[in-house]
Design a protein around this motif. Structure first.
Motif, PDB file in Angstrom:
ATOM      1  N   ALA A 184       0.842  -1.178   0.000  1.00  0.00           N
ATOM      2  CA  ALA A 184       0.000   0.000   0.000  1.00  0.00           C
ATOM      3  C   ALA A 184       0.878   1.229   0.000  1.00  0.00           C
ATOM      4  CB  ALA A 184      -0.891  -0.007   1.230  1.00  0.00           C
ATOM      5  N   ARG A 185       0.297   2.356  -0.401  1.00  0.00           N
ATOM      6  CA  ARG A 185       1.078   3.593  -0.354  1.00  0.00           C
ATOM      7  C   ARG A 185       0.469   4.507   0.702  1.00  0.00           C
ATOM      8  NH1 ARG A 185      -1.871   7.574  -2.886  1.00  0.00           N
ATOM      9  NH2 ARG A 185      -3.636   6.647  -3.948  1.00  0.00           N
ATOM     10  N   GLY A 186       1.323   5.337   1.269  1.00  0.00           N
ATOM     11  CA  GLY A 186       0.852   6.257   2.293  1.00  0.00           C
ATOM     12  C   GLY A 186      -0.020   7.331   1.695  1.00  0.00           C
ATOM     13  N   VAL A 187      -1.124   7.651   2.341  1.00  0.00           N
ATOM     14  CA  VAL A 187      -1.985   8.695   1.818  1.00  0.00           C
ATOM     15  C   VAL A 187      -2.106   9.918   2.710  1.00  0.00           C
ATOM     16  CG1 VAL A 187      -3.397   7.357   0.234  1.00  0.00           C
ATOM     17  CG2 VAL A 187      -4.001   7.399   2.638  1.00  0.00           C
ATOM     18  N   SER A 188      -2.128   9.727   4.010  1.00  0.00           N
ATOM     19  CA  SER A 188      -2.285  10.918   4.844  1.00  0.00           C
ATOM     20  C   SER A 188      -1.687  10.749   6.223  1.00  0.00           C
ATOM     21  CB  SER A 188      -3.766  11.280   4.991  1.00  0.00           C
ATOM     22  OG  SER A 188      -4.389  10.319   5.810  1.00  0.00           O
ATOM     23  N   GLY A 189      -1.230  11.873   6.733  1.00  0.00           N
ATOM     24  CA  GLY A 189      -0.785  11.920   8.127  1.00  0.00           C
ATOM     25  C   GLY A 189       0.573  11.328   8.370  1.00  0.00           C
ATOM     26  N   GLY A 190       1.147  11.771   9.436  1.00  0.00           N
ATOM     27  CA  GLY A 190       2.357  11.147   9.940  1.00  0.00           C
ATOM     28  C   GLY A 190       3.598  11.286   9.089  1.00  0.00           C
ATOM     29  N   ASP A 191       3.711  12.380   8.306  1.00  0.00           N
ATOM     30  CA  ASP A 191       4.940  12.520   7.530  1.00  0.00           C
ATOM     31  C   ASP A 191       5.892  13.513   8.189  1.00  0.00           C
ATOM     32  OD1 ASP A 191       3.456  14.723   7.056  1.00  0.00           O
ATOM     33  OD2 ASP A 191       3.652  14.689   4.883  1.00  0.00           O
ATOM     34  N   SER A 192       5.598  13.866   9.414  1.00  0.00           N
ATOM     35  CA  SER A 192       6.444  14.857  10.067  1.00  0.00           C
ATOM     36  C   SER A 192       7.005  14.343  11.381  1.00  0.00           C
ATOM     37  CB  SER A 192       5.619  16.114  10.336  1.00  0.00           C
ATOM     38  OG  SER A 192       4.573  15.806  11.229  1.00  0.00           O
ATOM     39  N   LEU A 193       7.821  15.167  11.952  1.00  0.00           N
ATOM     40  CA  LEU A 193       8.401  14.842  13.240  1.00  0.00           C
ATOM     41  C   LEU A 193       8.280  16.078  14.095  1.00  0.00           C
ATOM     42  CD1 LEU A 193      11.687  13.051  13.915  1.00  0.00           C
ATOM     43  CD2 LEU A 193      11.397  15.311  14.853  1.00  0.00           C
ATOM     44  N   HIS A 194       7.791  15.948  15.291  1.00  0.00           N
ATOM     45  CA  HIS A 194       7.786  17.121  16.144  1.00  0.00           C
ATOM     46  C   HIS A 194       7.912  16.792  17.621  1.00  0.00           C
ATOM     47  CE1 HIS A 194       3.448  16.218  15.964  1.00  0.00           C
ATOM     48  NE2 HIS A 194       3.441  16.671  17.191  1.00  0.00           N
ATOM     49  N   VAL A 195       8.345  17.811  18.344  1.00  0.00           N
ATOM     50  CA  VAL A 195       8.471  17.686  19.786  1.00  0.00           C
ATOM     51  C   VAL A 195       7.075  17.880  20.354  1.00  0.00           C
ATOM     52  CG1 VAL A 195       9.439  18.735  21.873  1.00  0.00           C
ATOM     53  CG2 VAL A 195      10.841  18.522  19.821  1.00  0.00           C
ATOM     54  N   SER A 196       6.534  16.851  21.002  1.00  0.00           N
ATOM     55  CA  SER A 196       5.162  16.958  21.495  1.00  0.00           C
ATOM     56  C   SER A 196       5.094  17.616  22.864  1.00  0.00           C
ATOM     57  CB  SER A 196       4.487  15.587  21.523  1.00  0.00           C
ATOM     58  OG  SER A 196       5.310  14.626  22.126  1.00  0.00           O
ATOM     59  N   TYR A 197       6.102  17.396  23.686  1.00  0.00           N
ATOM     60  CA  TYR A 197       6.116  18.093  24.973  1.00  0.00           C
ATOM     61  C   TYR A 197       7.519  18.180  25.556  1.00  0.00           C
ATOM     62  CZ  TYR A 197       6.239  13.406  27.085  1.00  0.00           C
ATOM     63  OH  TYR A 197       6.574  12.128  27.419  1.00  0.00           O
ATOM     64  N   ILE A 198       7.708  19.215  26.340  1.00  0.00           N
ATOM     65  CA  ILE A 198       8.955  19.379  27.094  1.00  0.00           C
ATOM     66  C   ILE A 198       8.521  19.677  28.529  1.00  0.00           C
ATOM     67  CG2 ILE A 198      10.949  20.867  27.494  1.00  0.00           C
ATOM     68  CD1 ILE A 198      11.055  21.412  24.519  1.00  0.00           C
ATOM     69  N   GLU A 199       8.987  18.888  29.456  1.00  0.00           N
ATOM     70  CA  GLU A 199       8.635  19.096  30.847  1.00  0.00           C
ATOM     71  C   GLU A 199       9.828  19.631  31.594  1.00  0.00           C
ATOM     72  OE1 GLU A 199       5.568  15.611  31.719  1.00  0.00           O
ATOM     73  OE2 GLU A 199       7.138  15.736  33.242  1.00  0.00           O
ATOM     74  N   VAL A 200       9.631  20.706  32.321  1.00  0.00           N
ATOM     75  CA  VAL A 200      10.740  21.253  33.092  1.00  0.00           C
ATOM     76  C   VAL A 200      10.344  21.425  34.543  1.00  0.00           C
ATOM     77  CG1 VAL A 200      11.797  22.472  31.153  1.00  0.00           C
ATOM     78  CG2 VAL A 200      10.124  23.630  32.576  1.00  0.00           C
ATOM     79  N   GLU A 201      11.349  21.452  35.369  1.00  0.00           N
ATOM     80  CA  GLU A 201      11.139  21.630  36.792  1.00  0.00           C
ATOM     81  C   GLU A 201      11.895  22.880  37.186  1.00  0.00           C
ATOM     82  OE1 GLU A 201      11.136  17.850  39.438  1.00  0.00           O
ATOM     83  OE2 GLU A 201      12.977  18.959  39.844  1.00  0.00           O
TER      84      GLU A 201
END
Ligand code: ZN
Length: 114
Positions: free
Chosen positions: A95-112
């Motif tokens: 099958a070939r890819g059609v939508s979504g998920g072609d990127s990379l990103h930082v979803s969260y950064i937790e700091v104290e």
């Protein structure tokens, strides 16, 4: 291996965010890797550990694969995929890819903050 340059970029993002908050410490980092991004989760995780070990320690690093949608070239079925190669669950054809998920990103950064 472009995962290494991605890891360096992610580190730069962390440094930028932490610079905004004095006396802060990174406690967790989440990265989402799209199914069609061509990035290996394991490789990126490894590169992040190597890159981040200089300057950051004692934080949780979570790299997860984000699903995308693929369409079967043979029967037309659309289904969710997380990892290439995409095989149709109904007929087993490629099958070939059609939508979504072609990127990379930082979803969260937790700091104290101290
Ligand atoms: Zn099919």
């Amino acid at each position: 291996m472009h995962e290494m340059s991605l890891a360096l970029e992610i580190k730069a993002i962390c440094e930028r965010e932490l610079a905004k908050l004095p006396e802060s410490r990174l406690t967790a980092l989440g990265v989402e890797v799209g199914a069609f991004s061509g990035v290996e989760v394991e490789t990126l995780q490894f590169c992040l550990e190597v890159v981040m070990s200089e300057g950051f320690d004692g934080f949780r690093c979570e790299v997860v694969r984000q699903p995308g949608t693929a369409a079967c070239l043979s029967c037309g079925l659309e289904f969710q995929v997380t990892q290439a190669p995409f095989e149709c669950p109904r007929c087993g054809a490629l099958a070939r890819g059609v939508s979504g998920g072609d990127s990379l990103h930082v979803s969260y950064i937790e700091v104290e903050c101290e």
